[in-house]
Design a protein around this motif. Structure first.
Motif, PDB file in Angstrom:
ATOM      1  N   ALA A 208      41.364  45.253  37.934  1.00 21.58           N
ATOM      2  CA  ALA A 208      40.950  44.270  36.927  1.00 21.58           C
ATOM      3  C   ALA A 208      39.894  44.877  36.000  1.00 21.58           C
ATOM      4  CB  ALA A 208      40.427  42.999  37.588  1.00 21.58           C
ATOM      5  N   PRO A 209      40.318  45.723  35.065  1.00 25.48           N
ATOM      6  CA  PRO A 209      39.349  46.296  34.120  1.00 25.48           C
ATOM      7  C   PRO A 209      38.741  45.237  33.198  1.00 25.48           C
ATOM      8  CG  PRO A 209      41.612  47.033  33.607  1.00 25.48           C
ATOM      9  CD  PRO A 209      41.669  46.279  34.904  1.00 25.48           C
ATOM     10  N   ASP A 210      39.476  44.141  32.968  1.00 32.06           N
ATOM     11  CA  ASP A 210      38.987  43.059  32.112  1.00 32.06           C
ATOM     12  C   ASP A 210      38.046  42.161  32.914  1.00 32.06           C
ATOM     13  OD1 ASP A 210      38.550  40.793  30.615  1.00 32.06           O
ATOM     14  OD2 ASP A 210      40.683  40.277  30.390  1.00 32.06           O
ATOM     15  N   LYS A 211      36.783  42.171  32.566  1.00 32.10           N
ATOM     16  CA  LYS A 211      35.790  41.429  33.350  1.00 32.10           C
ATOM     17  C   LYS A 211      35.864  39.919  33.158  1.00 32.10           C
ATOM     18  CE  LYS A 211      32.687  45.219  34.223  1.00 32.10           C
ATOM     19  NZ  LYS A 211      31.331  45.785  34.163  1.00 32.10           N
ATOM     20  N   ASP A 212      36.694  39.458  32.232  1.00 29.48           N
ATOM     21  CA  ASP A 212      36.883  38.018  32.065  1.00 29.48           C
ATOM     22  C   ASP A 212      38.146  37.508  32.756  1.00 29.48           C
ATOM     23  OD1 ASP A 212      34.529  37.731  30.547  1.00 29.48           O
ATOM     24  OD2 ASP A 212      35.589  38.399  28.743  1.00 29.48           O
ATOM     25  N   ARG A 213      38.819  38.389  33.467  1.00 30.53           N
ATOM     26  CA  ARG A 213      40.008  37.953  34.188  1.00 30.53           C
ATOM     27  C   ARG A 213      39.597  37.069  35.366  1.00 30.53           C
ATOM     28  NH1 ARG A 213      44.789  41.994  36.368  1.00 30.53           N
ATOM     29  NH2 ARG A 213      46.159  40.316  37.078  1.00 30.53           N
ATOM     30  N   PRO A 214      40.267  35.925  35.561  1.00 21.74           N
ATOM     31  CA  PRO A 214      39.895  35.064  36.691  1.00 21.74           C
ATOM     32  C   PRO A 214      40.219  35.738  38.033  1.00 21.74           C
ATOM     33  CG  PRO A 214      41.241  33.867  35.081  1.00 21.74           C
ATOM     34  CD  PRO A 214      41.305  35.311  34.712  1.00 21.74           C
ATOM     35  N   LEU A 215      39.204  35.837  38.876  1.00 23.69           N
ATOM     36  CA  LEU A 215      39.365  36.459  40.189  1.00 23.69           C
ATOM     37  C   LEU A 215      39.114  35.397  41.250  1.00 23.69           C
ATOM     38  CD1 LEU A 215      37.302  39.749  39.571  1.00 23.69           C
ATOM     39  CD2 LEU A 215      39.777  39.399  39.263  1.00 23.69           C
ATOM     40  N   VAL A 216      40.080  35.189  42.118  1.00 24.79           N
ATOM     41  CA  VAL A 216      39.982  34.174  43.159  1.00 24.79           C
ATOM     42  C   VAL A 216      39.918  34.890  44.504  1.00 24.79           C
ATOM     43  CG1 VAL A 216      41.115  32.184  44.206  1.00 24.79           C
ATOM     44  CG2 VAL A 216      41.296  32.554  41.719  1.00 24.79           C
ATOM     45  N   LEU A 217      38.808  34.696  45.215  1.00 24.65           N
ATOM     46  CA  LEU A 217      38.545  35.445  46.444  1.00 24.65           C
ATOM     47  C   LEU A 217      38.639  34.551  47.672  1.00 24.65           C
ATOM     48  CD1 LEU A 217      35.221  37.173  45.287  1.00 24.65           C
ATOM     49  CD2 LEU A 217      37.564  37.957  44.859  1.00 24.65           C
ATOM     50  N   TYR A 218      39.165  35.075  48.757  1.00 24.93           N
ATOM     51  CA  TYR A 218      39.111  34.322  50.016  1.00 24.93           C
ATOM     52  C   TYR A 218      38.939  35.285  51.181  1.00 24.93           C
ATOM     53  CZ  TYR A 218      43.988  35.544  51.195  1.00 24.93           C
ATOM     54  OH  TYR A 218      45.152  36.221  51.510  1.00 24.93           O
ATOM     55  N   CYS A 219      38.510  34.721  52.322  1.00 24.46           N
ATOM     56  CA  CYS A 219      38.391  35.517  53.545  1.00 24.46           C
ATOM     57  C   CYS A 219      38.703  34.597  54.715  1.00 24.46           C
ATOM     58  CB  CYS A 219      37.019  36.192  53.652  1.00 24.46           C
ATOM     59  SG  CYS A 219      35.618  35.060  53.704  1.00 24.46           S
ATOM     60  N   ARG A 220      38.044  34.797  55.861  1.00 28.27           N
ATOM     61  CA  ARG A 220      38.347  33.930  56.996  1.00 28.27           C
ATOM     62  C   ARG A 220      37.659  32.580  56.863  1.00 28.27           C
ATOM     63  NH1 ARG A 220      36.629  32.410  61.894  1.00 28.27           N
ATOM     64  NH2 ARG A 220      34.801  33.741  61.899  1.00 28.27           N
ATOM     65  N   SER A 221      36.380  32.610  56.493  1.00 30.12           N
ATOM     66  CA  SER A 221      35.699  31.324  56.361  1.00 30.12           C
ATOM     67  C   SER A 221      34.798  31.207  55.136  1.00 30.12           C
ATOM     68  CB  SER A 221      34.926  31.002  57.635  1.00 30.12           C
ATOM     69  OG  SER A 221      33.876  31.912  57.797  1.00 30.12           O
TER      70      SER A 221
ATOM     71  N   TYR B 174      31.474  40.491  36.047  1.00 31.23           N
ATOM     72  CA  TYR B 174      32.688  39.675  36.070  1.00 31.23           C
ATOM     73  C   TYR B 174      32.286  38.217  35.881  1.00 31.23           C
ATOM     74  CZ  TYR B 174      35.604  43.629  37.058  1.00 31.23           C
ATOM     75  OH  TYR B 174      36.267  44.815  36.929  1.00 31.23           O
ATOM     76  N   SER B 175      32.955  37.563  34.922  1.00 29.48           N
ATOM     77  CA  SER B 175      32.469  36.256  34.480  1.00 29.48           C
ATOM     78  C   SER B 175      33.210  35.078  35.116  1.00 29.48           C
ATOM     79  CB  SER B 175      32.578  36.149  32.962  1.00 29.48           C
ATOM     80  OG  SER B 175      33.944  36.209  32.569  1.00 29.48           O
ATOM     81  N   ARG B 176      34.368  35.321  35.698  1.00 28.44           N
ATOM     82  CA  ARG B 176      35.163  34.209  36.223  1.00 28.44           C
ATOM     83  C   ARG B 176      35.581  34.503  37.661  1.00 28.44           C
ATOM     84  NH1 ARG B 176      39.682  33.539  31.822  1.00 28.44           N
ATOM     85  NH2 ARG B 176      40.015  31.480  32.718  1.00 28.44           N
ATOM     86  N   VAL B 177      34.593  34.498  38.554  1.00 35.47           N
ATOM     87  CA  VAL B 177      34.842  34.795  39.957  1.00 35.47           C
ATOM     88  C   VAL B 177      34.691  33.513  40.767  1.00 35.47           C
ATOM     89  CG1 VAL B 177      34.285  36.318  41.878  1.00 35.47           C
ATOM     90  CG2 VAL B 177      33.742  37.044  39.537  1.00 35.47           C
ATOM     91  N   ILE B 178      35.723  33.189  41.523  1.00 40.89           N
ATOM     92  CA  ILE B 178      35.727  31.946  42.292  1.00 40.89           C
ATOM     93  C   ILE B 178      35.840  32.255  43.776  1.00 40.89           C
ATOM     94  CG2 ILE B 178      37.045  29.833  42.747  1.00 40.89           C
ATOM     95  CD1 ILE B 178      37.955  30.235  39.685  1.00 40.89           C
ATOM     96  N   ASN B 179      34.969  31.622  44.564  1.00 41.96           N
ATOM     97  CA  ASN B 179      35.073  31.734  46.016  1.00 41.96           C
ATOM     98  C   ASN B 179      35.980  30.606  46.509  1.00 41.96           C
ATOM     99  OD1 ASN B 179      34.813  32.022  48.741  1.00 41.96           O
ATOM    100  ND2 ASN B 179      32.574  31.783  48.792  1.00 41.96           N
ATOM    101  N   ALA B 180      37.200  30.983  46.891  1.00 39.22           N
ATOM    102  CA  ALA B 180      38.183  29.977  47.330  1.00 39.22           C
ATOM    103  C   ALA B 180      37.992  29.609  48.796  1.00 39.22           C
ATOM    104  CB  ALA B 180      39.597  30.502  47.089  1.00 39.22           C
ATOM    105  N   GLY B 181      37.204  30.395  49.534  1.00 35.81           N
ATOM    106  CA  GLY B 181      36.881  30.029  50.902  1.00 35.81           C
ATOM    107  C   GLY B 181      37.828  30.553  51.956  1.00 35.81           C
ATOM    108  N   ALA B 182      38.221  29.655  52.861  1.00 32.24           N
ATOM    109  CA  ALA B 182      38.875  30.050  54.109  1.00 32.24           C
ATOM    110  C   ALA B 182      40.402  30.097  54.014  1.00 32.24           C
ATOM    111  CB  ALA B 182      38.492  29.073  55.213  1.00 32.24           C
ATOM    112  N   TYR B 183      40.936  31.190  54.506  1.00 33.50           N
ATOM    113  CA  TYR B 183      42.386  31.379  54.545  1.00 33.50           C
ATOM    114  C   TYR B 183      43.105  30.174  55.152  1.00 33.50           C
ATOM    115  CZ  TYR B 183      46.866  33.178  56.261  1.00 33.50           C
ATOM    116  OH  TYR B 183      48.186  33.336  56.548  1.00 33.50           O
ATOM    117  N   ASP B 184      42.636  29.706  56.314  1.00 34.68           N
ATOM    118  CA  ASP B 184      43.330  28.602  56.995  1.00 34.68           C
ATOM    119  C   ASP B 184      43.338  27.310  56.175  1.00 34.68           C
ATOM    120  OD1 ASP B 184      44.176  30.047  59.186  1.00 34.68           O
ATOM    121  OD2 ASP B 184      42.419  29.528  60.397  1.00 34.68           O
TER     122      ASP B 184
END
Ligand SMILES: O=S(=O)([O-])[S-]
Length: 101
Positions: free
Chosen positions: A52-65, A81-91
């Motif tokens: 993601a070279p474009d720092k305005d690209r929406p990035l949605v992150l998740y992990c276990r919890s 990076y301007s559009r980073v979202i913590n989506a939270g838990a995989y389950d």
């Protein structure tokens, strides 16, 4: 770096968004969300530019919890990076995203 599931779902409806699993390779191999790529949270600062070279690209992150995704979110935001979202838990996300793709 609060978990924001609603923002994650809406970002994932945008075609340029990127869904990133920040767990380990072992966890990812056991099952991951459809369309996710994996970059471990400790590697994300070094590797994000190649996906993601474009720092305005929406990035949605998740992990276990939600803890590792919060750490990854912090480092990405520090990098600009301007559009980073913590989506939270995989389950929690799995039932919501199962029908995606
Ligand atoms: O996946 S976790 O870091 O929240 S335990």
């Amino acid at each position: 770096s609060e978990i924001d599931q609603a923002a994650a779902i809406s970002a994932l409806q945008q075609s340029d968004s990127l869904l990133i699993d920040v767990r380990s390779a072992e966890e990812f191999a056991d099952g991951a969300l459809p369309g996710a790529i994996r970059i471990g949270h400790e590697d994300i600062a070094a590797q994000i530019a190649s996906v993601a070279p474009d720092k305005d690209r929406p990035l949605v992150l998740y992990c276990r919890s939600g803890r590792r995704s919060a750490l990854a979110q912090q480092s990405l935001e520090q990098m600009g990076y301007s559009r980073v979202i913590n989506a939270g838990a995989y389950d929690d996300l799995r039932p919501l995203l199962e029908n995606r793709e």
